[in-house]
Design a protein around this motif. Sequence first.
Motif, short mmCIF file in Angstrom:
data_model
loop_
_atom_site.label_atom_id
_atom_site.label_comp_id
_atom_site.label_asym_id
_atom_site.label_seq_id
_atom_site.Cartn_x
_atom_site.Cartn_y
_atom_site.Cartn_z
N GLU A 142 0.80 -1.22 0.00
CA GLU A 142 0.00 0.00 0.00
C GLU A 142 0.85 1.28 0.00
OE1 GLU A 142 -3.30 2.22 -0.54
OE2 GLU A 142 -3.10 0.04 -0.70
N PRO A 143 1.93 1.37 0.80
CA PRO A 143 2.76 2.59 0.71
C PRO A 143 3.31 2.82 -0.69
CG PRO A 143 3.27 1.38 2.70
CD PRO A 143 2.38 0.49 1.90
N GLN A 146 0.41 4.11 -2.87
CA GLN A 146 0.11 5.51 -2.55
C GLN A 146 1.12 6.45 -3.18
OE1 GLN A 146 -2.55 6.89 -1.11
NE2 GLN A 146 -3.45 4.82 -1.03
N ILE A 149 0.01 6.88 -6.67
CA ILE A 149 -1.19 7.73 -6.71
C ILE A 149 -0.81 9.19 -6.59
CG2 ILE A 149 -3.24 8.37 -5.37
CD1 ILE A 149 -3.61 5.36 -4.81
N ARG A 150 0.09 9.51 -5.67
CA ARG A 150 0.51 10.91 -5.51
C ARG A 150 1.15 11.43 -6.79
NH1 ARG A 150 2.03 8.89 -0.40
NH2 ARG A 150 4.21 8.71 -1.02
N GLU A 153 -1.62 12.11 -9.30
CA GLU A 153 -2.34 13.33 -8.92
C GLU A 153 -1.53 14.58 -9.26
OE1 GLU A 153 -4.99 11.60 -5.18
OE2 GLU A 153 -3.02 12.48 -4.82
N ARG A 168 -6.33 5.72 -8.55
CA ARG A 168 -6.13 4.35 -8.08
C ARG A 168 -6.24 3.36 -9.24
NH1 ARG A 168 -4.88 2.20 -2.78
NH2 ARG A 168 -4.79 -0.02 -3.16
#
Length: 209
Positions: A142-143, A146, A149-150, A153, A168
Motif C-alpha cells: 500500500e505505501p 500511494q 497515486i501521488r 495526482e 487508483r
Amino acid sequence: MPDTKAAPDASRRSERSRRAIYDAALALVAENGYARTTVEGIAARAGVGKQTIYRWWPTGTRAAVLLEAFLDLATHTAEGAGGVADVDFPDTGDLAADLKTVLRATVDELTDSAFERATRALTAEGILDATLGAEFTARLLEPQLQAYIRRIEAAQAVGAVDPAVDPRIAVELFVGPLHHRWLHRTQPLTHDYADALVDHALLGLAPRR
C-alpha cells in the motif's frame, strides 16, 4: 583494582540475533522453498533458541518471521539504492520517464533471487492466510501504491493526465499487468515490457481534447 570491563550490550546482542534470524529465514526460503522452511530450521540456522523466535513473534509462525525479514530486506535495499521499496516516487516533470524508472526497478526486484522466492512465498501464503495477506499489503504494497497515486495526482495538477481519471485505477494499469506476468510466468519480465506498459497506459490517461 575495580573491574572496568564494560557490561555486554544487550540491545546490540538482540539486534545481532534478530538480523541473524532475518538472514536465516530468507536464506532457507531461497534454498529450500517455503514449504520446507520451519521455525526450528530458522532458529538453528540463526544460532538462536526457538524460544527467542516465539518471544519476538508471538504467533510463532514462519510466515510472520519471513514477512518481517522481507520488509527489512526491502527497506535496506531502498536505502542503499533508491529501490522500489522507497516511497519517494521520482518527479522530474516527465511522467513517462518517472514511471519507467520505477517500473524498471520493480522488474529488477521481482527477478532478483534474493527477493523472488520470498515474495512468491508470502504472496501464496497471504492468499491462504487473510491476516498475513492484509499485513503484507498494508506494510509494503500500500505505501508503494500511494506513492504512485501521488505522482498521478501531481500529473493531473499540471494537465498531463485527464482530471476525470481515477488515480487508483490508473496505478493498476501499470502494476497489475506487471505482477500478473510475474506471478504466472506467462512471458519474461523485462525492462522493455515495463516501458511498453507505460507507453500503452498513458495513451488512455492523456487529457481529452
